[in-house]
Design a protein around this motif. Sequence first.
Motif, PDB file in Angstrom:
ATOM      1  N   VAL A  34      -2.610  38.714  13.395  1.00 29.50           N
ATOM      2  CA  VAL A  34      -2.058  39.416  14.555  1.00 29.50           C
ATOM      3  C   VAL A  34      -0.534  39.397  14.511  1.00 29.50           C
ATOM      4  N   SER A  35       0.035  38.263  14.070  1.00 31.31           N
ATOM      5  CA  SER A  35       1.494  38.158  14.035  1.00 31.31           C
ATOM      6  C   SER A  35       2.113  39.205  13.128  1.00 31.31           C
ATOM      7  N   LEU A  36       1.420  39.543  12.041  1.00 31.41           N
ATOM      8  CA  LEU A  36       1.975  40.523  11.116  1.00 31.41           C
ATOM      9  C   LEU A  36       1.875  41.934  11.685  1.00 31.41           C
ATOM     10  N   ALA A  37       0.955  42.125  12.622  1.00 29.68           N
ATOM     11  CA  ALA A  37       0.721  43.490  13.083  1.00 29.68           C
ATOM     12  C   ALA A  37       1.492  43.832  14.349  1.00 29.68           C
ATOM     13  N   THR A  38       1.702  42.852  15.216  1.00 23.69           N
ATOM     14  CA  THR A  38       2.330  43.192  16.482  1.00 23.69           C
ATOM     15  C   THR A  38       3.282  42.085  16.908  1.00 23.69           C
ATOM     16  N   THR A  39       3.978  42.291  18.006  1.00 24.06           N
ATOM     17  CA  THR A  39       4.979  41.320  18.435  1.00 24.06           C
ATOM     18  C   THR A  39       4.662  40.817  19.827  1.00 24.06           C
ATOM     19  N   GLN A  40       5.264  39.697  20.140  1.00 27.16           N
ATOM     20  CA  GLN A  40       5.120  39.103  21.462  1.00 27.16           C
ATOM     21  C   GLN A  40       5.488  40.114  22.543  1.00 27.16           C
ATOM     22  N   ILE A  51      -0.642  33.675  25.257  1.00 33.80           N
ATOM     23  CA  ILE A  51      -1.211  33.741  23.916  1.00 33.80           C
ATOM     24  C   ILE A  51      -1.354  32.313  23.421  1.00 33.80           C
ATOM     25  N   ASP A  52      -2.537  31.934  23.064  1.00 28.43           N
ATOM     26  CA  ASP A  52      -2.726  30.541  22.682  1.00 28.43           C
ATOM     27  C   ASP A  52      -3.809  30.425  21.620  1.00 28.43           C
ATOM     28  N   ARG A  53      -3.929  29.204  21.114  1.00 27.67           N
ATOM     29  CA  ARG A  53      -4.935  28.969  20.088  1.00 27.67           C
ATOM     30  C   ARG A  53      -6.211  28.469  20.739  1.00 27.67           C
ATOM     31  N   VAL A  54      -7.334  28.872  20.177  1.00 29.30           N
ATOM     32  CA  VAL A  54      -8.607  28.470  20.753  1.00 29.30           C
ATOM     33  C   VAL A  54      -8.831  26.975  20.530  1.00 29.30           C
ATOM     34  N   ASP A  55      -8.168  26.411  19.509  1.00 31.45           N
ATOM     35  CA  ASP A  55      -8.366  24.980  19.244  1.00 31.45           C
ATOM     36  C   ASP A  55      -7.432  24.108  20.069  1.00 31.45           C
TER      37      ASP A  55
ATOM     38  N   ASN B 127       3.694  27.529  33.515  1.00 30.05           N
ATOM     39  CA  ASN B 127       5.102  27.841  33.294  1.00 30.05           C
ATOM     40  C   ASN B 127       5.255  28.910  32.233  1.00 30.05           C
ATOM     41  N   ALA B 128       4.518  28.723  31.134  1.00 31.19           N
ATOM     42  CA  ALA B 128       4.606  29.691  30.041  1.00 31.19           C
ATOM     43  C   ALA B 128       4.191  31.059  30.547  1.00 31.19           C
ATOM     44  N   LEU B 129       3.122  31.060  31.305  1.00 32.89           N
ATOM     45  CA  LEU B 129       2.618  32.316  31.835  1.00 32.89           C
ATOM     46  C   LEU B 129       3.679  32.994  32.689  1.00 32.89           C
ATOM     47  N   ALA B 130       4.295  32.202  33.592  1.00 30.31           N
ATOM     48  CA  ALA B 130       5.297  32.764  34.483  1.00 30.31           C
ATOM     49  C   ALA B 130       6.467  33.323  33.682  1.00 30.31           C
ATOM     50  N   ARG B 131       6.875  32.577  32.666  1.00 30.93           N
ATOM     51  CA  ARG B 131       7.992  33.030  31.851  1.00 30.93           C
ATOM     52  C   ARG B 131       7.657  34.328  31.138  1.00 30.93           C
ATOM     53  N   ASN B 132       6.430  34.366  30.596  1.00 32.81           N
ATOM     54  CA  ASN B 132       6.017  35.579  29.886  1.00 32.81           C
ATOM     55  C   ASN B 132       5.966  36.770  30.825  1.00 32.81           C
ATOM     56  N   ILE B 133       5.493  36.521  32.044  1.00 33.30           N
ATOM     57  CA  ILE B 133       5.422  37.626  33.000  1.00 33.30           C
ATOM     58  C   ILE B 133       6.821  38.117  33.334  1.00 33.30           C
ATOM     59  N   GLN B 134       7.744  37.169  33.531  1.00 33.11           N
ATOM     60  CA  GLN B 134       9.130  37.564  33.792  1.00 33.11           C
ATOM     61  C   GLN B 134       9.645  38.453  32.663  1.00 33.11           C
ATOM     62  N   THR B 135       9.425  37.994  31.426  1.00 37.60           N
ATOM     63  CA  THR B 135       9.901  38.758  30.276  1.00 37.60           C
ATOM     64  C   THR B 135       9.319  40.159  30.280  1.00 37.60           C
ATOM     65  N   ASP B 247       3.065  33.914  16.187  1.00 39.37           N
ATOM     66  CA  ASP B 247       2.734  32.587  15.631  1.00 39.37           C
ATOM     67  C   ASP B 247       3.828  31.564  15.955  1.00 39.37           C
ATOM     68  N   TYR B 248       5.104  32.031  15.936  1.00 36.97           N
ATOM     69  CA  TYR B 248       6.195  31.127  16.263  1.00 36.97           C
ATOM     70  C   TYR B 248       6.039  30.595  17.678  1.00 36.97           C
ATOM     71  N   ASN B 249       5.733  31.497  18.611  1.00 38.88           N
ATOM     72  CA  ASN B 249       5.594  31.076  20.001  1.00 38.88           C
ATOM     73  C   ASN B 249       4.447  30.091  20.179  1.00 38.88           C
ATOM     74  N   ILE B 250       3.340  30.364  19.478  1.00 32.16           N
ATOM     75  CA  ILE B 250       2.200  29.446  19.572  1.00 32.16           C
ATOM     76  C   ILE B 250       2.589  28.081  19.029  1.00 32.16           C
ATOM     77  N   GLU B 251       3.301  28.088  17.876  1.00 29.52           N
ATOM     78  CA  GLU B 251       3.744  26.810  17.307  1.00 29.52           C
ATOM     79  C   GLU B 251       4.633  26.068  18.291  1.00 29.52           C
ATOM     80  N   GLN B 252       5.545  26.836  18.928  1.00 27.94           N
ATOM     81  CA  GLN B 252       6.460  26.192  19.859  1.00 27.94           C
ATOM     82  C   GLN B 252       5.693  25.500  20.981  1.00 27.94           C
TER      83      GLN B 252
END
Lengths: 571, 301
Positions: A34-40, A51-55, B127-135, B247-252
């Motif tokens: 998904v990361s390669l296809a679209t953006t936050q 957006i989160d991980r299921v694990d 918090n994350a949700l609220a921030r994302n909604i703001q964005t 993926d970066y955001n999830i890692e963060q």
Amino acid sequence: MDLVKAVQHYVDKMINEVPGMKALLLDTDTTPIVSLATTQSSLLTKECYLIDRVDNRNREKMRHLKCICFLRPTPESLRYLIDELREPAYGDYYIYFSNTLHKSDIERLAEIDEHEVVREVQEYFGDYLAINSDLYSLGMDPRDLFGESITSWNTDAFKQSVRGICSVLLSLKKKPVIRFENASPMAMQLAQEVQKNIQREGQLFDFRRPDTPPVLLILDRRNDPVTPLLTQWTYQAMVHDLIGIHHGRVDLSNVPDVRNELKEIVLSADQDPFFKKSMYLNLGDLGATIKQYVDEYQSKTKSNMNIESIADMKRFVEEYPEFRKLSGNVSKHVALVSELSRRVAQEHLLEISELEQGLACNENHNNDLSKIQKMLEDHNISDDAKVRLVLLYALRYERTPNNAIKSLLNMLDHVGVSEKKSALVASILMYAGFGQRQDDLFSNQTFLSRGRNVLKGLKGVENVYTQHTPQLGETLDMLINARLKESSYPFVGGQSPGIRERAQDIIVFIVGGATFEEARYVAQLNAGTPGVRVVLGGTTVHNSTSFMQQLDAVTQKGMSLSSAARRLGHQ
Amino acid sequence: MATRSRTLLFLQFRNSYARTGSSNHQISGSETQGLIESSDSVIEMSVLPPQWVDIVEEVDDTLDQVKDKITRLQGMHRKHLLPGFDDRSSDEAAIEQLTSEITNEFYRIKRDIQRIHSSNQGADQENALARNIQTSLATKVQDVSTSFRKMQSTYLQKMQGQENRKANILGLESNLSNEAAELLLDEDTQLGFTESQLAVIENNDAVIDQREREVTQIAKSIHQLAEIFRDLQTLVIDQGTLLDRIDYNIEQTAVQVKEATVELDKGAHYQSKTRKRKLILLLILFIFLLIMILIAKAHKS
């Protein structure tokens, strides 16, 4: 036949089909897809706020959100999903799997769904990493490719390859005829299993038939071990070779005095028009293009600098977002290119590359040997580069009588290259030596090909550093012109379509990994040949480092092999 | 881009399970079951959406209204720019009013967006949700406000263009009239402007004043918008940067969660430490007390 668009289409579809505020759950495999296809930000505009991980088990309950799950149907992901459904954290669940799902798994999910929160269960076949519009990767670890021997598959890698190829076919809506490299047992096994899978899922593959059937061509890296060993000079390939691109991200944290926000950067042809324009340019042309880009930026800054009147201010605020975007992008590419040129100078890549290209393209034993010997004694050249040169030498002069492989190995030992690395020389001959290859890689086996090679040499080369064309090029040219021999590239099950037709839609899969050099060739082929569409992919996308890791796995397979290497090294 | 829906199959399976499940239920629990399920199992507090969910809807609604108004304003602009002879001060007033309405609404949206934040400080995800909604809202508002500003500035340019053209024409006229005036002046220097000339000049002045007011009005609204824009810009993610990677955001968040657990562990550690200390202190006090008793006893004996 655009892979990035295909995955984007899937993601957009699943996001758009669910109205209201929603969360997206991914697993370890689908996150990079998904990361390669679209953006936050594009997900955020579609009301996908979490957006989160299921694990990640520390998720809070938010019943007001709807949940979209995009998961690869692996036992792990299913287990996490089942845990999630037992105690649902969100209001409704829309579950999308990136590949085909077993009936028994559906049944298990249905059994667990006591709260009746699941609204949809769908299969969206985006189960591969779409790197460029015509390049995909299955993102497998090159070390886990082989099973018992170096001609057999690791079971998991095999299953994933079959499913990955099927998802590529499904996402492009192709039901192909399959051809494979005859000399490779791995390619044959894969081709047959894919064919079986297509037959089993007959309904899924029930697409409108075009006049000429698409071709799935399954190749093996061992037929062309040279390409991943060469130093690359085009932008994308070079970045991958020298720094490494992982799921579109480039880690620059090791670069001396890099700014904080450039420690890690994103390279995406889809989101970055400058990169799209310049990804296949060689370093020289790239320098000119980036100069132009900086000039453009400069003129814009100048016009933004003199804010004197309200009109100026107004214009500035209007252009501000674009200006910001441009300035971020300019500094990113400038940092990257300056790092590349620094590495070129530091590691003497020009000299090394000239020799590498010579080894790959022309036969000149004594000259090459003396040059390699000189390079091996040079302290400024890295160990990896030395090993690469010896690897190339060994591949080219494997069958030359009284070649100097052994003495070069001794020399490697002598200059302090670790035994682990010099053992790769024996591995590569084992993995992709003359006996393993089916095509005439160095054009030196028949009188005719020798003649052709000489002719090519007479024409002269445009650029010494990029004179090599991958073996894939020749194979594809022959396939497009319907001249590819059925004896060396047979159809699965002997199902020859009878009439010799020029292939139009071609899907290539390379067992053991593709390279960006080949991707560039394919992109140019696509741009230059109307009516022909090729996509390329492999178990992974190699640079020289990852290819040497794969060779290392060859070394590890079977002690007999490594002992042979040692014998060879110490004689 | 083939897809396959397994929903029907899933529902079939689920229905078959549900049937057996509910029949079991009736046999085992129908007599002990209350008519209304106990309320705490139905309503969990955490399940209720946070208050600011309403704000999001409000902002979306307002944004839709703003879009409507902008299209209406565009129509009015177009009409106003057409040359005409009738009195159009009412049109101008309407345009002015609509413009200020839109600007005010942008202000309100901005305030609303900044009001969105999680009331529960401990809840990372909220918090994350609220921030994302703001964005997300900020991005949407930026888009609309950019188009609005573009529209305003083109209108402004056209107005000024008209003005210039008029000025040119007037300039020619005034040149002529200057010459005429000079002639007049030559003839009778003592007289000055005639009544009618003065009236024309006054009239011109009034028109020019009015135009100028309009122009400054628009410039002001652009300026206000620029401020809003700057405030919101901090919330918007720059496209093409690492921050825009999923993926970066999830890692963060994973890193943050890990850090949080470390902190929690530390806290627990400290707490257990203080408990130990308290115990030790208590024991010492106890021993001290016993010693005192012992001494007292010794004294007595």
